[in-house]
Design a protein around this motif. Structure first.
Motif, short mmCIF file in Angstrom:
data_model
loop_
_atom_site.label_atom_id
_atom_site.label_comp_id
_atom_site.label_asym_id
_atom_site.label_seq_id
_atom_site.Cartn_x
_atom_site.Cartn_y
_atom_site.Cartn_z
N ALA A 203 70.33 81.37 69.29
CA ALA A 203 70.45 81.87 70.66
C ALA A 203 71.61 82.86 70.78
O ALA A 203 71.52 83.84 71.53
CB ALA A 203 70.65 80.69 71.62
N SER A 232 73.58 75.69 73.46
CA SER A 232 73.82 75.93 72.04
C SER A 232 75.23 75.50 71.65
O SER A 232 75.45 74.95 70.56
CB SER A 232 73.64 77.41 71.71
N VAL A 361 65.69 77.81 71.89
CA VAL A 361 65.63 79.13 71.26
C VAL A 361 64.42 79.91 71.80
O VAL A 361 64.52 81.12 72.09
CB VAL A 361 65.57 79.00 69.73
#
Length: 470
Positions: A203, A232, A361
């Motif tokens: 990401a 993330s 993602v």
């Protein structure tokens, strides 16, 4: 003719090339310039990084023992040197002077090679970490970074994968059962959490448009990545603790099952290499988190309002402060949480972290593509061109969905636990199965029903006892 071909290509792909150029880290993220860095200056910077990590390792071991001592209401090391600062150095000298023992059944070549691999690989990853901007050093204008690559972050993951060889070879070459089991445990743990760690960084790559660490720092000029891709960051923090075998995830060892784990049979300097590699790995993953999520060497607000905050040698101070915030987090976890169970830890990595990161993602890629207009102008009107705003909206949606899924998952887990362990009756008959059974805590005994054989034997005994003697 060539002019006509060039015009045709420009007309056909003129609208695509700028977006592709920006996505790959184009003019907005200029590459770090190493053109004025001679080879001897690179050696000086490599020596600086080596000394920087060694001094920080000596300091963090003392810091860890002092902080955990305070958390447990004891002083910690306070005799060797002022405030006990030289205690770690004394321990290192003691390790070097201890007898070096080698097991009889050990594979001696691999036994010596394993700690060298584990220790060396820990230092290699720090080569691509930018410690600051370009500075004037020994008559040359050079970045405070040893080197940079277009895929620099992948280098860290690759080196971590090579470091696993040091762990598994140490356990196998010792010729003993417990180190082998500890090496297998640690290897499975590190490999499993490397997958989630790598996916959590995807990401950041999508948002920054580059895998170069210096360009990732450059992309955080106005907004740190921790805000738009906070999920993330959370996943990375969990995986970096598991990657470094630190509490509550230090499952490669166990006092009641595996003793010291893969390095049980090691002593003297070879054990010190494993010890050093563990702490340097902590600094490496913390430095990578600082680089990709916390703006790297850039000064935090409100210090960033000062014009000279991000120039010269000052950024090295901001980078070190952020690095030590993560080190305090490591120490705080060790002093606060107990060790988790191995099956729970592996189940959490494979069944929770990896699926959640994959979904995250995909969603970030969709939002990033809409932000750049990859799906047409209609999506831009819905999400807006400001990726930070759309990311914050995405953060709220993902948080609500994650809470709902977590609540449902906990309910299912509680139902399975209740089904696997049915409730015990409040009152039991100790002789119901033919043998006396003691009650569990909270249970009471029924009036026991005598077994016929036992009853007849008891009656016979009483009759014999009461019979008059001749």
């Amino acid at each position: 003719m060539s002019t006509g071909v060039h015009s045709a290509v420009e007309a056909a792909y003129g609208s695509v090339l700028p977006s592709l150029h920006a996505a790959l880290g184009g003019k907005d993220n200029p590459s770090t310039d190493f053109s004025d860095t001679p080879w001897w200056l690179s050696l000086v910077k490599a020596l600086f990084i080596f000394v920087f990590l060694l001094l920080n390792t000596l300091l963090v071991i003392w810091f860890e023992r002092r902080v955990i001592g305070r958390m447990q209401q004891r002083p910690g090391p306070n005799r060797t040197g002022p405030f006990g600062l030289l205690q770690t150095l004394a321990d290192g000298i003691k390790l070097a002077l201890k007898e070096d023992l080698i097991p009889k059944n050990a594979d001696k070549i691999v036994f010596f090679l394993a700690p060298a691999i584990a220790g060396a690989m820990a230092f290699v990853s720090f080569a691509i970490i930018p410690l600051g901007p370009s500075v004037w050093m020994f008559g040359h204008h050079t970045p405070l970074q040893l080197t940079d690559l277009p895929i620099a972050v992948l280098l860290v993951l690759a080196v971590a994968g090579v470091g696993v060889y040091g762990i598994v070879l140490a356990g196998w070459s010792s010729g003993s059962t417990y180190p082998l089991l500890g090496g297998l445990r640690s290897t499975a743990q590190v490999i499993s959490y490397e997958i989630a760690m790598g996916l959590s960084l995807v990401a950041v790559f999508l948002y920054s448009g580059s895998l170069s660490t210096s360009q990732i720092v450059g992309s955080q000029r106005s907004l740190w990545n921790i805000i738009p891709v906070f999920l993330s960051f959370i996943i990375y923090v969990v995986t970096m603790v598991g990657e470094t075998n630190r509490l509550p995830f230090d499952l490669a060892e166990g006092e009641g099952e595996l003793t010291g784990g893969f390095h049980t049979e090691y002593s003297s300097l070879k054990f010190a290499m494993f010890f050093l590699g563990e702490y340097v790995n902590m600094f490496t993953v913390a430095a990578l988190a600082t680089t990709v999520f916390l703006g790297g060497w850039r000064a935090p607000w409100p210090i960033s309002l000062w014009d000279g905050a991000n120039t010269g040698w000052w950024p090295l101070i901001w980078f070190t402060v952020k690095l030590w915030l993560f080190m305090f987090f490591f120490v705080w976890l060790r002093g606060s949480l107990p060790r988790t169970r191995y099956d729970q830890f592996m189940r959490f990595g494979w069944k929770v972290l990896i699926p959640v990161t994959l979904v995250w993602v995909v969603v970030v890629a969709i939002f990033r593509g809409a932000d750049r207009g990859w799906f047409g102008d209609s999506t831009i009107g819905v999400l807006g061109r400001n990726y930070a705003t759309s990311s914050l909206i995405l953060v709220g949606v993902i948080a609500v969905v994650a809470l709902a899924i977590g609540w449902w998952w906990d309910g299912q887990a509680a139902a399975k636990e209740a089904a696997a362990h049915p409730t015990q009756p409040d009152e039991i008959d100790p002789f119901a199965g033919g043998h006396p059974v003691p009650p569990l805590p909270g249970q009471r005994l029924k009036e026991p029903t005598r077994v016929p054989e036992l009853a007849s034997a008891a009656v016979a005994g009483e009759t014999t006892k009461e019979a008059p003697r001749g």
